[in-house]
Design a protein around this motif. Structure first.
Motif, PDB file in Angstrom:
ATOM      1  N   GLN A 172      31.064  41.348  36.247  1.00 48.27           N
ATOM      2  CA  GLN A 172      31.473  40.018  36.665  1.00 48.27           C
ATOM      3  C   GLN A 172      32.521  40.143  37.757  1.00 48.27           C
ATOM      4  O   GLN A 172      33.411  40.982  37.681  1.00 48.27           O
ATOM      5  CB  GLN A 172      32.074  39.247  35.500  1.00 48.27           C
ATOM      6  CG  GLN A 172      31.071  38.824  34.474  1.00 48.27           C
ATOM      7  CD  GLN A 172      31.736  37.994  33.394  1.00 48.27           C
ATOM      8  OE1 GLN A 172      32.945  37.977  33.255  1.00 48.27           O
ATOM      9  NE2 GLN A 172      30.922  37.305  32.618  1.00 48.27           N
ATOM     10  N   GLN A 173      32.399  39.318  38.761  1.00 48.73           N
ATOM     11  CA  GLN A 173      33.384  39.338  39.821  1.00 48.73           C
ATOM     12  C   GLN A 173      34.565  38.472  39.427  1.00 48.73           C
ATOM     13  O   GLN A 173      34.404  37.422  38.811  1.00 48.73           O
ATOM     14  CB  GLN A 173      32.776  38.850  41.127  1.00 48.73           C
ATOM     15  CG  GLN A 173      31.730  39.801  41.659  1.00 48.73           C
ATOM     16  CD  GLN A 173      31.344  39.443  43.080  1.00 48.73           C
ATOM     17  OE1 GLN A 173      31.976  38.620  43.703  1.00 48.73           O
ATOM     18  NE2 GLN A 173      30.305  40.072  43.566  1.00 48.73           N
ATOM     19  N   ARG A 174      35.760  38.927  39.797  1.00 49.47           N
ATOM     20  CA  ARG A 174      36.961  38.164  39.485  1.00 49.47           C
ATOM     21  C   ARG A 174      37.096  37.012  40.461  1.00 49.47           C
ATOM     22  O   ARG A 174      36.886  37.170  41.647  1.00 49.47           O
ATOM     23  CB  ARG A 174      38.190  39.052  39.586  1.00 49.47           C
ATOM     24  CG  ARG A 174      38.210  40.122  38.538  1.00 49.47           C
ATOM     25  CD  ARG A 174      39.492  40.896  38.626  1.00 49.47           C
ATOM     26  NE  ARG A 174      39.454  41.963  37.650  1.00 49.47           N
ATOM     27  CZ  ARG A 174      40.064  43.113  37.790  1.00 49.47           C
ATOM     28  NH1 ARG A 174      40.755  43.364  38.867  1.00 49.47           N
ATOM     29  NH2 ARG A 174      39.993  44.027  36.870  1.00 49.47           N
ATOM     30  N   GLN A 175      37.475  35.884  39.929  1.00 54.62           N
ATOM     31  CA  GLN A 175      37.700  34.731  40.780  1.00 54.62           C
ATOM     32  C   GLN A 175      39.147  34.734  41.231  1.00 54.62           C
ATOM     33  O   GLN A 175      40.046  35.178  40.510  1.00 54.62           O
ATOM     34  CB  GLN A 175      37.403  33.440  40.022  1.00 54.62           C
ATOM     35  CG  GLN A 175      35.939  33.268  39.710  1.00 54.62           C
ATOM     36  CD  GLN A 175      35.700  31.936  39.016  1.00 54.62           C
ATOM     37  OE1 GLN A 175      36.627  31.221  38.673  1.00 54.62           O
ATOM     38  NE2 GLN A 175      34.453  31.600  38.810  1.00 54.62           N
ATOM     39  N   GLN A 176      39.368  34.233  42.413  1.00 49.15           N
ATOM     40  CA  GLN A 176      40.720  34.126  42.929  1.00 49.15           C
ATOM     41  C   GLN A 176      41.459  33.069  42.112  1.00 49.15           C
ATOM     42  O   GLN A 176      40.903  32.050  41.756  1.00 49.15           O
ATOM     43  CB  GLN A 176      40.702  33.706  44.407  1.00 49.15           C
ATOM     44  CG  GLN A 176      40.149  34.753  45.325  1.00 49.15           C
ATOM     45  CD  GLN A 176      41.094  35.951  45.452  1.00 49.15           C
ATOM     46  OE1 GLN A 176      42.141  36.028  44.843  1.00 49.15           O
ATOM     47  NE2 GLN A 176      40.703  36.895  46.265  1.00 49.15           N
ATOM     48  N   PRO A 177      42.750  33.334  41.786  1.00 47.49           N
ATOM     49  CA  PRO A 177      43.497  32.311  41.046  1.00 47.49           C
ATOM     50  C   PRO A 177      43.652  31.041  41.870  1.00 47.49           C
ATOM     51  O   PRO A 177      43.773  31.101  43.084  1.00 47.49           O
ATOM     52  CB  PRO A 177      44.853  32.970  40.805  1.00 47.49           C
ATOM     53  CG  PRO A 177      44.920  34.134  41.709  1.00 47.49           C
ATOM     54  CD  PRO A 177      43.525  34.487  42.113  1.00 47.49           C
ATOM     55  N   GLN A 178      43.607  29.948  41.192  1.00 43.59           N
ATOM     56  CA  GLN A 178      43.732  28.653  41.849  1.00 43.59           C
ATOM     57  C   GLN A 178      45.183  28.189  41.772  1.00 43.59           C
ATOM     58  O   GLN A 178      45.857  28.380  40.778  1.00 43.59           O
ATOM     59  CB  GLN A 178      42.833  27.615  41.166  1.00 43.59           C
ATOM     60  CG  GLN A 178      41.363  27.949  41.235  1.00 43.59           C
ATOM     61  CD  GLN A 178      40.834  27.851  42.648  1.00 43.59           C
ATOM     62  OE1 GLN A 178      41.185  26.944  43.380  1.00 43.59           O
ATOM     63  NE2 GLN A 178      40.010  28.795  43.040  1.00 43.59           N
ATOM     64  N   GLY A 186      31.032  45.024  43.966  1.00 44.41           N
ATOM     65  CA  GLY A 186      30.917  44.071  42.868  1.00 44.41           C
ATOM     66  C   GLY A 186      29.545  44.052  42.223  1.00 44.41           C
ATOM     67  O   GLY A 186      29.286  43.240  41.369  1.00 44.41           O
TER      68      GLY A 186
END
Length: 123
Positions: free
Chosen positions: A38-44, A33
């Motif tokens: 930009q790092q992907r955020q985990q879906p909430q 990363g």
């Protein structure tokens, strides 16, 4: 003595910059990363209550009919679009209802054939 200290500081700064560039390269190559991406955020997960939907539904204004699943404003309920038009075929029934049938794995026109068979009570 003063030039030795500033030279040593300069050499340490150069080594640090080289190490950062080297490990940043490996992070980028092997999925670390790094490299300014930009790092992907985990879906909430969304809450299980319908308050978000109700807020959106209540904030829309429509003089005719507001489709409950797509929030499209249309003249008649059977004019509502399907929520996933790329994956669904839409059919309007004679009694003014709309059907959205998944295309998943069917041949072209297969969904229409099955809807017609269901109308005739043969499916």
């Amino acid at each position: 003595m003063r030039t030795f200290g500033s030279s040593l500081l300069l050499v340490l700064a150069a080594l640090l910059a080289t190490a950062t560039a080297q490990f940043g390269f490996f992070d980028q190559m092997f999925g670390g990363g790094g490299g300014g991406q930009q790092q992907r955020q985990q879906p909430q997960n969304v809450p299980s209550d319908s308050s978000i939907y109700r807020q959106n539904f209540d904030s829309f204004t429509c003089d005719n009919y507001l489709c409950p699943d797509t929030l499209a404003c249309v003249h008649f309920p059977h004019h509502c679009p399907c929520p996933f038009p790329a994956q669904e075929d839409k059919f309007e029934t004679v009694d003014g209802h709309r059907l959205c049938v998944s295309r998943g794995g069917f041949k072209a026109g297969e969904a229409a054939r099955k809807v017609e068979l269901a109308r005739k009570g043969m499916l």
